[in-house]
Design a protein around this motif. Structure first.
Motif, PDB file in Angstrom:
ATOM      1  N   VAL A   1      -1.725   2.050   8.051  1.00  0.00           N
ATOM      2  CA  VAL A   1      -3.163   1.755   8.106  1.00  0.00           C
ATOM      3  C   VAL A   1      -3.471   0.465   7.359  1.00  0.00           C
ATOM      4  O   VAL A   1      -4.264  -0.367   7.832  1.00  0.00           O
ATOM      5  CB  VAL A   1      -3.975   2.937   7.533  1.00  0.00           C
ATOM      6  CG1 VAL A   1      -5.442   2.554   7.388  1.00  0.00           C
ATOM      7  CG2 VAL A   1      -3.837   4.162   8.418  1.00  0.00           C
ATOM      8  N   ALA A   2      -2.845   0.283   6.212  1.00  0.00           N
ATOM      9  CA  ALA A   2      -3.091  -0.927   5.426  1.00  0.00           C
ATOM     10  C   ALA A   2      -2.584  -2.167   6.165  1.00  0.00           C
ATOM     11  O   ALA A   2      -3.243  -3.214   6.165  1.00  0.00           O
ATOM     12  CB  ALA A   2      -2.401  -0.811   4.068  1.00  0.00           C
ATOM     13  N   ALA A   3      -1.423  -2.041   6.797  1.00  0.00           N
ATOM     14  CA  ALA A   3      -0.887  -3.182   7.549  1.00  0.00           C
ATOM     15  C   ALA A   3      -1.833  -3.569   8.682  1.00  0.00           C
ATOM     16  O   ALA A   3      -2.112  -4.749   8.922  1.00  0.00           O
ATOM     17  CB  ALA A   3       0.491  -2.843   8.098  1.00  0.00           C
ATOM     18  N   LEU A   4      -2.347  -2.549   9.376  1.00  0.00           N
ATOM     19  CA  LEU A   4      -3.289  -2.817  10.462  1.00  0.00           C
ATOM     20  C   LEU A   4      -4.570  -3.441   9.927  1.00  0.00           C
ATOM     21  O   LEU A   4      -5.119  -4.380  10.534  1.00  0.00           O
ATOM     22  CB  LEU A   4      -3.601  -1.516  11.203  1.00  0.00           C
ATOM     23  CG  LEU A   4      -4.584  -1.635  12.382  1.00  0.00           C
ATOM     24  CD1 LEU A   4      -4.038  -2.575  13.448  1.00  0.00           C
ATOM     25  CD2 LEU A   4      -4.879  -0.261  12.970  1.00  0.00           C
TER      26      LEU A   4
ATOM     27  N   TYR B   1       2.417   5.449  -7.557  1.00  0.00           N
ATOM     28  CA  TYR B   1       1.312   5.593  -8.500  1.00  0.00           C
ATOM     29  C   TYR B   1       0.408   6.775  -8.178  1.00  0.00           C
ATOM     30  O   TYR B   1      -0.263   7.292  -9.065  1.00  0.00           O
ATOM     31  CB  TYR B   1       0.467   4.310  -8.531  1.00  0.00           C
ATOM     32  CG  TYR B   1       1.258   3.122  -9.014  1.00  0.00           C
ATOM     33  CD1 TYR B   1       1.605   2.983 -10.356  1.00  0.00           C
ATOM     34  CD2 TYR B   1       1.680   2.146  -8.123  1.00  0.00           C
ATOM     35  CE1 TYR B   1       2.348   1.895 -10.799  1.00  0.00           C
ATOM     36  CE2 TYR B   1       2.420   1.051  -8.549  1.00  0.00           C
ATOM     37  CZ  TYR B   1       2.748   0.934  -9.895  1.00  0.00           C
ATOM     38  OH  TYR B   1       3.487  -0.134 -10.316  1.00  0.00           O
ATOM     39  N   LEU B   2       0.389   7.169  -6.907  1.00  0.00           N
ATOM     40  CA  LEU B   2      -0.445   8.314  -6.540  1.00  0.00           C
ATOM     41  C   LEU B   2       0.383   9.569  -6.317  1.00  0.00           C
ATOM     42  O   LEU B   2      -0.174  10.662  -6.203  1.00  0.00           O
ATOM     43  CB  LEU B   2      -1.245   7.991  -5.260  1.00  0.00           C
ATOM     44  CG  LEU B   2      -2.198   6.790  -5.348  1.00  0.00           C
ATOM     45  CD1 LEU B   2      -2.912   6.576  -4.016  1.00  0.00           C
ATOM     46  CD2 LEU B   2      -3.216   7.013  -6.468  1.00  0.00           C
ATOM     47  N   GLY B   3       1.684   9.412  -6.245  1.00  0.00           N
ATOM     48  CA  GLY B   3       2.568  10.553  -6.068  1.00  0.00           C
ATOM     49  C   GLY B   3       2.412  11.265  -4.750  1.00  0.00           C
ATOM     50  O   GLY B   3       2.680  12.471  -4.665  1.00  0.00           O
TER      51      GLY B   3
ATOM     52  N   ALA C   1       2.749  10.716   3.945  1.00  0.00           N
ATOM     53  CA  ALA C   1       1.425  10.192   3.598  1.00  0.00           C
ATOM     54  C   ALA C   1       1.504   8.716   3.247  1.00  0.00           C
ATOM     55  O   ALA C   1       0.654   7.922   3.681  1.00  0.00           O
ATOM     56  CB  ALA C   1       0.829  10.987   2.444  1.00  0.00           C
ATOM     57  N   ASP C   2       2.506   8.337   2.443  1.00  0.00           N
ATOM     58  CA  ASP C   2       2.566   6.916   2.053  1.00  0.00           C
ATOM     59  C   ASP C   2       2.924   6.024   3.251  1.00  0.00           C
ATOM     60  O   ASP C   2       2.485   4.868   3.336  1.00  0.00           O
ATOM     61  CB  ASP C   2       3.512   6.685   0.881  1.00  0.00           C
ATOM     62  CG  ASP C   2       4.948   7.083   1.165  1.00  0.00           C
ATOM     63  OD1 ASP C   2       5.376   7.021   2.318  1.00  0.00           O
ATOM     64  OD2 ASP C   2       5.655   7.434   0.198  1.00  0.00           O
ATOM     65  N   ILE C   3       3.702   6.574   4.188  1.00  0.00           N
ATOM     66  CA  ILE C   3       3.996   5.800   5.399  1.00  0.00           C
ATOM     67  C   ILE C   3       2.728   5.583   6.217  1.00  0.00           C
ATOM     68  O   ILE C   3       2.453   4.471   6.694  1.00  0.00           O
ATOM     69  CB  ILE C   3       5.065   6.517   6.246  1.00  0.00           C
ATOM     70  CG1 ILE C   3       6.416   6.478   5.525  1.00  0.00           C
ATOM     71  CG2 ILE C   3       5.180   5.854   7.625  1.00  0.00           C
ATOM     72  CD1 ILE C   3       7.493   7.272   6.229  1.00  0.00           C
ATOM     73  N   LEU C   4       1.927   6.644   6.358  1.00  0.00           N
ATOM     74  CA  LEU C   4       0.680   6.518   7.101  1.00  0.00           C
ATOM     75  C   LEU C   4      -0.264   5.541   6.421  1.00  0.00           C
ATOM     76  O   LEU C   4      -0.924   4.722   7.082  1.00  0.00           O
ATOM     77  CB  LEU C   4       0.006   7.881   7.242  1.00  0.00           C
ATOM     78  CG  LEU C   4       0.709   8.879   8.172  1.00  0.00           C
ATOM     79  CD1 LEU C   4       0.005  10.236   8.133  1.00  0.00           C
ATOM     80  CD2 LEU C   4       0.740   8.338   9.603  1.00  0.00           C
TER      81      LEU C   4
ATOM     82  N   ALA D   1       0.832  -1.207   0.000  1.00  0.00           N
ATOM     83  CA  ALA D   1       0.000   0.000   0.000  1.00  0.00           C
ATOM     84  C   ALA D   1       0.866   1.257   0.000  1.00  0.00           C
ATOM     85  O   ALA D   1       0.580   2.226  -0.732  1.00  0.00           O
ATOM     86  CB  ALA D   1      -0.926  -0.008   1.212  1.00  0.00           C
ATOM     87  N   ALA D   2       1.938   1.253   0.789  1.00  0.00           N
ATOM     88  CA  ALA D   2       2.835   2.411   0.817  1.00  0.00           C
ATOM     89  C   ALA D   2       3.540   2.588  -0.525  1.00  0.00           C
ATOM     90  O   ALA D   2       3.701   3.720  -1.013  1.00  0.00           O
ATOM     91  CB  ALA D   2       3.854   2.240   1.938  1.00  0.00           C
ATOM     92  N   TYR D   3       3.943   1.487  -1.128  1.00  0.00           N
ATOM     93  CA  TYR D   3       4.625   1.555  -2.441  1.00  0.00           C
ATOM     94  C   TYR D   3       3.688   2.118  -3.495  1.00  0.00           C
ATOM     95  O   TYR D   3       4.079   2.985  -4.302  1.00  0.00           O
ATOM     96  CB  TYR D   3       5.076   0.148  -2.836  1.00  0.00           C
ATOM     97  CG  TYR D   3       5.803   0.091  -4.146  1.00  0.00           C
ATOM     98  CD1 TYR D   3       7.173   0.332  -4.216  1.00  0.00           C
ATOM     99  CD2 TYR D   3       5.117  -0.205  -5.324  1.00  0.00           C
ATOM    100  CE1 TYR D   3       7.843   0.274  -5.426  1.00  0.00           C
ATOM    101  CE2 TYR D   3       5.766  -0.253  -6.539  1.00  0.00           C
ATOM    102  CZ  TYR D   3       7.138  -0.011  -6.590  1.00  0.00           C
ATOM    103  OH  TYR D   3       7.802  -0.067  -7.805  1.00  0.00           O
ATOM    104  N   ALA D   4       2.440   1.654  -3.498  1.00  0.00           N
ATOM    105  CA  ALA D   4       1.474   2.144  -4.476  1.00  0.00           C
ATOM    106  C   ALA D   4       1.195   3.623  -4.261  1.00  0.00           C
ATOM    107  O   ALA D   4       1.078   4.396  -5.231  1.00  0.00           O
ATOM    108  CB  ALA D   4       0.182   1.336  -4.364  1.00  0.00           C
ATOM    109  N   ALA D   5       1.090   4.046  -3.007  1.00  0.00           N
ATOM    110  CA  ALA D   5       0.819   5.455  -2.721  1.00  0.00           C
ATOM    111  C   ALA D   5       1.949   6.343  -3.187  1.00  0.00           C
ATOM    112  O   ALA D   5       1.726   7.448  -3.696  1.00  0.00           O
ATOM    113  CB  ALA D   5       0.583   5.637  -1.223  1.00  0.00           C
TER     114      ALA D   5
END
Length: 422
Positions: free
Chosen positions: A169-172, A155-157, A162-165, A148-152
């Motif tokens: 959240v995705a891991a949780l 791909y979302l720039g 933000a990508d760490i957060l 999720a962090a990699y995609a953020a």
């Protein structure tokens, strides 16, 4: 039957469960369903009383069973631990998981895991299985968060914070989504149990101390009341570690226990205790086994099954854990049982890979008459010692209508009376 054979007419069972959150209600339901199956192969006049929740420490139910030549009344006490186990398992996972990881690391660093594998590679593999399930649960959550962090980021720039957060959240979210599966696979239950069991084995104060004390006092009271022909303390699975401690504590409270009053028998079924006792620091649990190994007033019977990977098959629970007491040793009597003999071919084939179901067969009803029958041990007229010393001979002493042939069973029963100090 002649009075000289001392057939059991009144029995007192004190049952010590393993680490199972279902508690008294769940075990009564299990007993009730299995009792109906038991009566299909043993045509008895029988009545199962209701569950009585006596206190925070104990529940009980009564069983009346009668064949053409015998009648037995059994009081079945259940040591309640469900409130403790449920509270342990309900603790925040942020506390449970580090404790479980510490247990796994400790078993690796101290060599305890390798000792367990040498004693029983099947049991050792089962421990590793549950440890690895916990690690896989964490790894999948971490992988989901990383993706999720990699995609953020790519791909979302989104900026780094933000990508760490998003990753956290995705891991949780992945972790919580997998929790129902972890529950079904017993990941939380097993990894909650073993840190406490190992602390108990080391002699540390644990949640098991109060139930053991209460149960020991119940054993002493039962012996002093002297209203049963036989008292059996039964420990299944994790109860195979606690029930011996109960008997040893009862002997501390009353050193004459077993030397007067009804025979006292300790019956451990599918015990996991060696898995904890093999830890190099498990001094308390080894001391408990050393005490029982030389106690002639109490008969300790340890029942094992090859098919149950959650117990130690063909294993000496005294010498095997490094306790050597010399010629004074008199316990335990090993009773090896075959689940295949107890179950129909269809049921055996269906559950042979269901390890937990097989583990519970020790306390469930048979599909066919066999040398091991839990409900005949609890409700039948023959002393448990006789069953363990000559299982096939005792089984053969019953006719098709459950009549007990006096001449056939007299000799093993007499031997059991001698073994129990009568």
């Amino acid at each position: 039957m002649r009075d000289g054979l001392a057939a059991i007419r009144r029995r007192h069972v004190i049952y010590v469960e393993g680490y199972d959150p279902q508690g008294a209600e769940g075990y009564y339901g299990l007993f009730e369903r299995a009792f109906k199956r038991f009566l299909k192969i043993w045509p008895l006049k029988a009545k199962l009383g209701p569950l009585e929740l006596d206190s925070q420490e104990f529940a009980h139910w009564d069983i009346d069973a009668a064949g053409p030549s015998w009648q037995v009344a059994t009081r079945y006490d259940f040591l309640r631990q469900e409130h403790i186990i449920r509270a342990n398992m309900a603790q925040p996972l942020l506390r449970q998981i580090p404790r479980a990881l510490g247990w796994a690391l400790d078993y690796l660093v101290t060599g305890a895991l390798f000792r367990v594998l040498r004693a029983s590679w099947e049991f050792g593999a089962a421990l590793i299985h549950f440890q690895m399930l916990l690690l896989w649960w964490l790894a999948l959550a971490a992988a989901g968060g990383w993706l999720a962090a990699y995609a953020a980021a790519h791909y979302l720039g989104l900026p780094g914070v933000a990508d760490i957060l998003i990753g956290l959240v995705a891991a949780l979210a992945v972790f919580l989504a997998l929790r129902p599966l972890a529950n079904r696979l017993f990941v939380i239950q097993i990894n909650s149990h073993w840190p406490y069991l190992c602390a108990f084995a080391r002699g540390e104060a644990t949640c098991f101390d109060a139930p053991i004390e209460a149960c020991a006092q119940r054993v002493v009271a039962a012996v002093r009341t002297n209203d049963a022909d036989e008292i059996i303390v039964i420990g299944h699975s994790g109860g195979g570690a606690l029930a011996p401690a109960v008997v040893v504590r009862a002997l501390e409270l009353d050193p004459e226990l077993g030397r007067r009053g009804p025979p006292l028998v300790l019956l451990t079924l599918g015990s996991i205790a060696p898995g904890a006792a093999l830890h190099p620091n498990a001094t308390k649990l080894r001391a408990v086994f050393a005490r029982l190994a030389v106690e002639p007033s109490v008969l300790w019977i340890d029942s094992q099954s090859r098919k149950d990977v959650l117990n130690f098959w063909d294993f000496d629970p005294v010498d095997g854990i490094g306790v050597h007491v010399g010629d004074a040793r008199c316990n335990p009597l090993l009773w090896k049982v075959r689940f295949r003999d107890m179950l129909s071919p269809e049921l055996y084939k269906r559950i042979r890979l269901n390890f937990f179901r097989l583990h519970y067969q020790f306390i469930m009803a048979n599909d066919q008459r066999a040398p091991y029958d839990y409900f005949m041990l609890a409700c039948g007229p023959v002393p448990v010692a006789s069953w363990a010393k000559d299982p096939s001979g005792v089984l053969a002493a019953f006719d098709a209508d459950a009549r007990l042939a006096e001449n056939s069973v007299g000799e093993p029963m007499a031997k059991a009376r001698i073994a129990n100090g009568e």
